[in-house]
Design an enzyme around this catalytic site. Structure first.
Site, PDB file in Angstrom:
ATOM      1  N   HIS A   1       0.845  -1.195   0.000  1.00 59.18           N
ATOM      2  CA  HIS A   1       0.000   0.000   0.000  1.00 59.18           C
ATOM      3  C   HIS A   1       0.881   1.245   0.000  1.00 59.18           C
ATOM      4  O   HIS A   1       1.959   1.261   0.599  1.00 59.18           O
ATOM      5  CB  HIS A   1      -0.926  -0.008   1.222  1.00 59.18           C
ATOM      6  CG  HIS A   1      -2.014   1.011   1.146  1.00 59.18           C
ATOM      7  ND1 HIS A   1      -1.804   2.337   1.427  1.00 59.18           N
ATOM      8  CD2 HIS A   1      -3.331   0.906   0.789  1.00 59.18           C
ATOM      9  CE1 HIS A   1      -2.938   3.003   1.258  1.00 59.18           C
ATOM     10  NE2 HIS A   1      -3.878   2.155   0.868  1.00 59.18           N
TER      11      HIS A   1
ATOM     12  N   GLU B   1      -3.894   1.867  -7.136  1.00 62.54           N
ATOM     13  CA  GLU B   1      -4.303   2.991  -6.297  1.00 62.54           C
ATOM     14  C   GLU B   1      -3.454   4.205  -6.645  1.00 62.54           C
ATOM     15  O   GLU B   1      -2.332   4.338  -6.160  1.00 62.54           O
ATOM     16  CB  GLU B   1      -4.202   2.633  -4.809  1.00 62.54           C
ATOM     17  CG  GLU B   1      -2.977   1.803  -4.421  1.00 62.54           C
ATOM     18  CD  GLU B   1      -2.520   2.071  -2.998  1.00 62.54           C
ATOM     19  OE1 GLU B   1      -3.335   2.469  -2.181  1.00 62.54           O
ATOM     20  OE2 GLU B   1      -1.322   1.897  -2.733  1.00 62.54           O
TER      21      GLU B   1
END
Length: 251
Positions: free
Chosen positions: A95, A167
């Site tokens: 992430h 993302e």
């Protein structure tokens, strides 16, 4: 046919009591996992509560991180072996917040992916570019590089089972959202990259999520795109009604 996968990423939010209250609110309201796979990635302190709930519900559980060794003198880290024994299904790795704040590298993420598969779980591998990289026209090259490094030495079978989450860093928690066309373009690049590294059969099996200010208002449009198979949802997954709207986007 790829089963859609909507995953809430709670980040560092919710204690066990708040987790139980959330689960009570969604009980019996999730879609069948064969139609849409519902996942919640939660802090380690909440995972046992989630796993217990998931045994009787259409919910899968994800850890937000794990280490690449099974056990040992690694203070503060989470063992993938222990996560598997606990009943966790997925682990989010790479992430942008882990990369930015904790210095995680593509090499770390690759080692974690291998450890997750070795412990019979599935990685949700995150990738994405900064605003500067997008404005410089470097998005596709950068994301393809991240994917190439993250998948190094994984078998075709492992890659086919993986989930990859695109993302765009510039759209996380900023209120900015990549248009559905922008999201589709990069998700297509990810699938093309997998096809080049392995083959089209593997690429057609891997599930690709979009993550970046995903909300009930835009989920259906995003899910209508050819290469978008799901969402990795931050803030909008913290509210039970919002989460239910997301996973039940098909109606």
């Amino acid at each position: 046919m790829r089963t859609p996968i909507i995953a809430g990423n709670w980040k560092m939010n919710k204690n066990p009591q708040e987790t139980q209250e959330f689960l009570d609110a969604i009980k019996g309201k999730l879609p069948d996992a064969s139609v849409v796979e519902s996942v919640i990635a939660a802090p380690a302190i909440d995972l046992s509560t989630l796993v217990a709930f998931s045994k009787d519900e259409q919910l899968k559980t994800a850890a937000e991180n794990s280490y690449f060794e099974d056990e040992g003198a690694f203070t503060g880290e989470t063992s993938p072996k222990a996560l598997n024994e606990m009943g966790v299904n997925y682990v989010v790795i790479g992430h942008s917040e882990r990369r930015q704040y904790f210095g995680e590298t593509d090499e770390d993420i690759n080692k974690k992916a291998k450890a997750i598969f070795n412990n019979n779980m599935t990685p949700i591998i995150c990738c994405g570019e900064t605003l500067e990289q997008r404005e410089a026209g470097e998005t596709n090259e950068w994301v393809a590089g991240q994917i190439t490094n993250a998948l190094k030495d994984l078998t075709a079978e492992q890659v086919a089972a993986s989930v990859i989450a695109y993302e765009p860093i510039w759209a996380i928690g900023t209120g900015k959202t990549a248009s559905s066309d922008q999201a589709q373009e990069v998700c297509h690049v990810i699938r093309e990259t997998v096809a080049k590294l392995y083959d089209q059969t593997v690429a057609d099996k891997v599930r690709i999520q979009y993550g970046g200010s995903v909300k009930p208002a835009n989920i259906a449009e995003l899910m209508g795109k050819e290469d978008i198979d799901g969402g990795l949802v931050g803030g909008a997954s913290l509210d039970p009604e919002s989460f239910l709207e997301l996973v039940n986007y098909k109606g």
